[in-house]
Design an enzyme around this catalytic site. Structure first.
Site, PDB file in Angstrom:
ATOM      1  CE  LYS A  35      -4.527   0.842   0.441  1.00 45.80           C
ATOM      2  NZ  LYS A  35      -5.658   0.071  -0.063  1.00 45.80           N
TER       3      LYS A  35
ATOM      4  N   GLY B 207     -26.314   1.722   1.696  1.00 48.71           N
ATOM      5  CA  GLY B 207     -25.471   2.370   0.692  1.00 48.71           C
ATOM      6  C   GLY B 207     -25.697   1.769  -0.679  1.00 48.71           C
TER       7      GLY B 207
ATOM      8  CE1 TYR C 178     -28.762   0.989 -10.652  1.00 49.00           C
ATOM      9  CE2 TYR C 178     -26.932  -0.258 -11.600  1.00 49.00           C
ATOM     10  CZ  TYR C 178     -28.193   0.320 -11.720  1.00 49.00           C
ATOM     11  OH  TYR C 178     -28.869   0.214 -12.910  1.00 49.00           O
TER      12      TYR C 178
HETATM   13  P1  NAD Z   1     -19.709   4.684  -3.201  1.00 47.81           P
HETATM   14  O1  NAD Z   1     -19.140   5.918  -2.614  1.00 47.81           O
HETATM   15  O2  NAD Z   1     -19.992   4.647  -4.663  1.00 47.81           O
HETATM   16  O3  NAD Z   1     -21.063   4.283  -2.455  1.00 47.81           O
HETATM   17  C1  NAD Z   1     -21.251   4.426  -1.095  1.00 47.81           C
HETATM   18  C2  NAD Z   1     -22.686   4.896  -0.885  1.00 47.81           C
HETATM   19  O4  NAD Z   1     -22.938   4.958   0.510  1.00 47.81           O
HETATM   20  C3  NAD Z   1     -22.962   6.270  -1.470  1.00 47.81           C
HETATM   21  O5  NAD Z   1     -24.113   6.232  -2.287  1.00 47.81           O
HETATM   22  C4  NAD Z   1     -23.173   7.131  -0.210  1.00 47.81           C
HETATM   23  O6  NAD Z   1     -24.107   8.186  -0.423  1.00 47.81           O
HETATM   24  C5  NAD Z   1     -23.688   6.110   0.773  1.00 47.81           C
HETATM   25  N1  NAD Z   1     -23.560   6.492   2.165  1.00 47.81           N
HETATM   26  C6  NAD Z   1     -22.614   7.245   2.767  1.00 47.81           C
HETATM   27  N2  NAD Z   1     -22.863   7.380   4.075  1.00 47.81           N
HETATM   28  C7  NAD Z   1     -23.992   6.676   4.321  1.00 47.81           C
HETATM   29  C8  NAD Z   1     -24.748   6.414   5.488  1.00 47.81           C
HETATM   30  N3  NAD Z   1     -24.422   6.916   6.674  1.00 47.81           N
HETATM   31  N4  NAD Z   1     -25.834   5.625   5.378  1.00 47.81           N
HETATM   32  C9  NAD Z   1     -26.189   5.115   4.196  1.00 47.81           C
HETATM   33  N5  NAD Z   1     -25.520   5.341   3.048  1.00 47.81           N
HETATM   34  C10 NAD Z   1     -24.426   6.112   3.117  1.00 47.81           C
HETATM   35  O7  NAD Z   1     -18.691   3.498  -2.807  1.00 47.81           O
HETATM   36  P2  NAD Z   1     -18.618   2.053  -3.434  1.00 47.81           P
HETATM   37  O8  NAD Z   1     -17.548   2.032  -4.468  1.00 47.81           O
HETATM   38  O9  NAD Z   1     -19.980   1.569  -3.780  1.00 47.81           O
HETATM   39  O10 NAD Z   1     -18.051   1.220  -2.205  1.00 47.81           O
HETATM   40  C11 NAD Z   1     -18.884   0.900  -1.109  1.00 47.81           C
HETATM   41  C12 NAD Z   1     -18.070   0.234  -0.012  1.00 47.81           C
HETATM   42  O11 NAD Z   1     -17.459  -0.950  -0.531  1.00 47.81           O
HETATM   43  C13 NAD Z   1     -16.911   1.084   0.530  1.00 47.81           C
HETATM   44  O12 NAD Z   1     -16.713   0.779   1.892  1.00 47.81           O
HETATM   45  C14 NAD Z   1     -15.720   0.592  -0.268  1.00 47.81           C
HETATM   46  O13 NAD Z   1     -14.508   0.808   0.422  1.00 47.81           O
HETATM   47  C15 NAD Z   1     -16.040  -0.886  -0.380  1.00 47.81           C
HETATM   48  N6  NAD Z   1     -15.423  -1.529  -1.528  1.00 47.81           N
HETATM   49  C16 NAD Z   1     -15.695  -1.108  -2.792  1.00 47.81           C
HETATM   50  C17 NAD Z   1     -15.110  -1.740  -3.860  1.00 47.81           C
HETATM   51  C18 NAD Z   1     -15.409  -1.301  -5.272  1.00 47.81           C
HETATM   52  O14 NAD Z   1     -15.133  -2.061  -6.212  1.00 47.81           O
HETATM   53  N7  NAD Z   1     -15.985  -0.138  -5.496  1.00 47.81           N
HETATM   54  C19 NAD Z   1     -14.242  -2.834  -3.673  1.00 47.81           C
HETATM   55  C20 NAD Z   1     -13.989  -3.268  -2.354  1.00 47.81           C
HETATM   56  C21 NAD Z   1     -14.590  -2.607  -1.303  1.00 47.81           C
END
Ligand code: NAD
Length: 366
Positions: A80, A180, A186
């Site tokens: 990292k 979320g 989604y």
């Molecule tokens: P994102 O930012 O696109 O989506 C997160 C959503 O959570 C947003 O729509 C936001 O408005 C909502 N949110 C924020 N605070 C909130 C609350 N208090 N209550 C309810 N909803 C809330 O992020 P993402 O890419 O969809 O990732 C989601 C999680 O998964 C994160 O923790 C990320 O670290 C983890 N993750 C993502 C990936 C990836 O491929 N994108 C891979 C591994 C882990």
């Protein structure tokens, strides 16, 4: 504690401090373990309060990447990097190209990617200086948005949890709460809808919520009500540390299976608390490994179908973790760490055999 004591504490191999006054770059690259392969892990840009905080973060995160790659069955180690600075005001082409040169200097021992505070565009600047970067756009031959693969892997992990805990092959008719509905949430709602689950969701972004209501018949609930819902599965897909002293007593779900990172506020305390409460926890770094699987695929001519097919394997990975948890009577998060460490230890014993001389010659000529 001295820096070498910190390295020894969790068996880190190497720390690189990168300093470039002309670009303003102050970065730390941590390589935790390269037994299985080169250390891959994102580059975080954050305004750390102190250098000690930055060092602590990069050491913790790089170790997590070793475990994640190992559990996912990838031939990668854990690394990292952190750039100390304000991601909103201090980014520049010079900064990221300078960072890219430091990455290049490691000759492939560390491969970087985007993370909190960095973007695909930043990584394209890094790419100008080194090939050891993943997560660049599809237009430039990269793997693009990892979220669909992460969501699919999470869905497969959820199915494994349902099979293990409830003895069911399908999620049809089960109630799932999704916290979320951003990039991953989604696509997760889409899979759940197609499988016939009853989905409840919450988000602070009302537009995102309306989209899943409209497209997948999701029922929206207020932010604070998500924990106490009478559902079978709680899927955290927003923030970390949502599984804690406050929320565990509220949960009615039999399973926690979601994509968010660092779901347990305290790994040691809340893993045990979930076991006592009879809630099956799908360890975060095992179930959300689809994102890492996706970028890892970029290193060998990216192929979307192959990435999805590897993410399907998260089902079997979780079954292995659940079985070990039962057999050794430990919380599932502890079992996941054991599976990860076992693979690293075992691959460290791979027999070292000499390549035939002709191969050596052709490698040298290449
Ligand atoms: P994102 O930012 O696109 O989506 C997160 C959503 O959570 C947003 O729509 C936001 O408005 C909502 N949110 C924020 N605070 C909130 C609350 N208090 N209550 C309810 N909803 C809330 O992020 P993402 O890419 O969809 O990732 C989601 C999680 O998964 C994160 O923790 C990320 O670290 C983890 N993750 C993502 C990936 C990836 O491929 N994108 C891979 C591994 C882990």
């Amino acid at each position: 504690m001295s820096i070498f004591e910190k390295l020894a504490e969790k068996n880190h191999e190497q720390i690189v401090f990168c300093n470039d006054p002309d670009s303003g770059l102050k970065a730390i690259i941590a390589i935790h373990d390269t037994t299985i392969g080169p250390a891959l892990g994102g580059c975080r840009m954050w305004n750390y309060k102190s250098e000690a905080d930055a060092l602590r973060d990069v050491l913790r995160l790089s170790r997590g990447m070793s475990y994640k790659a190992s559990v996912a069955g990838l031939n990668l180690g854990g690394g990292k990097s952190v750039i100390i600075g304000n991601a909103k005001t201090e980014k520049s082409e010079l900064l990221f190209r300078s960072f890219g040169r430091f990455v290049e200097g490691l000759g492939g021992r560390y491969i970087t990617a985007e993370d909190v505070g960095t973007s695909v565009k930043d990584m394209e600047w890094v790419r100008m200086e080194t090939p050891f970067v993943t997560g660049i756009s599809r237009a430039l031959g990269g793997s693009g948005d990892p979220s669909p693969v992460t969501a699919f892997g999470t869905f497969m992990g959820m199915k494994a949890a349902v099979q293990h805990k409830l003895g069911l092959d399908s999620l049809s008719g089960l109630k799932v709460s999704v916290q979320g509905v951003g990039h991953v949430g989604y696509y997760l709602c889409k899979h759940l809808y197609e499988e016939g689950a009853e989905v409840y969701a919450t988000d602070i972004d009302l537009e995102a919520l309306q989209k899943v209501e409209k497209e997948f018949g999701v029922k929206s609930v207020p932010i604070d009500e998500i924990y106490g819902l009478d559902v079978d599965i709680y899927a955290p897909c927003a923030l970390g540390a949502t599984v804690n002293d406050d929320t565990i007593p509220q949960l009615k779900a039999a399973i926690i299976a979601g994509a968010a990172n660092n779901q347990l506020e305290s790994e040691s305390k809340h893993g045990v608390a979930l076991t006592k409460a009879g809630i099956l926890y799908a360890p975060d770094y095992a179930i959300n490994a689809g994102g890492l699987i996706n970028v890892a695929n970029e290193m060998d001519r990216y192929n979307r179908d192959r990435a999805f097919s590897q993410a399907e394997g998260i089902y079997d990975t979780l079954m292995t973790i659940f079985k070990l948890s039962d057999d050794e009577n430990v919380p599932t998060n502890v079992a996941a760490d054991r599976v990860a460490m076992n693979r690293i230890d075992s691959m460290g014993k791979l027999k070292s055999i000499h390549l035939p001389r002709t191969n050596l010659m052709s490698k040298r000529d290449a």
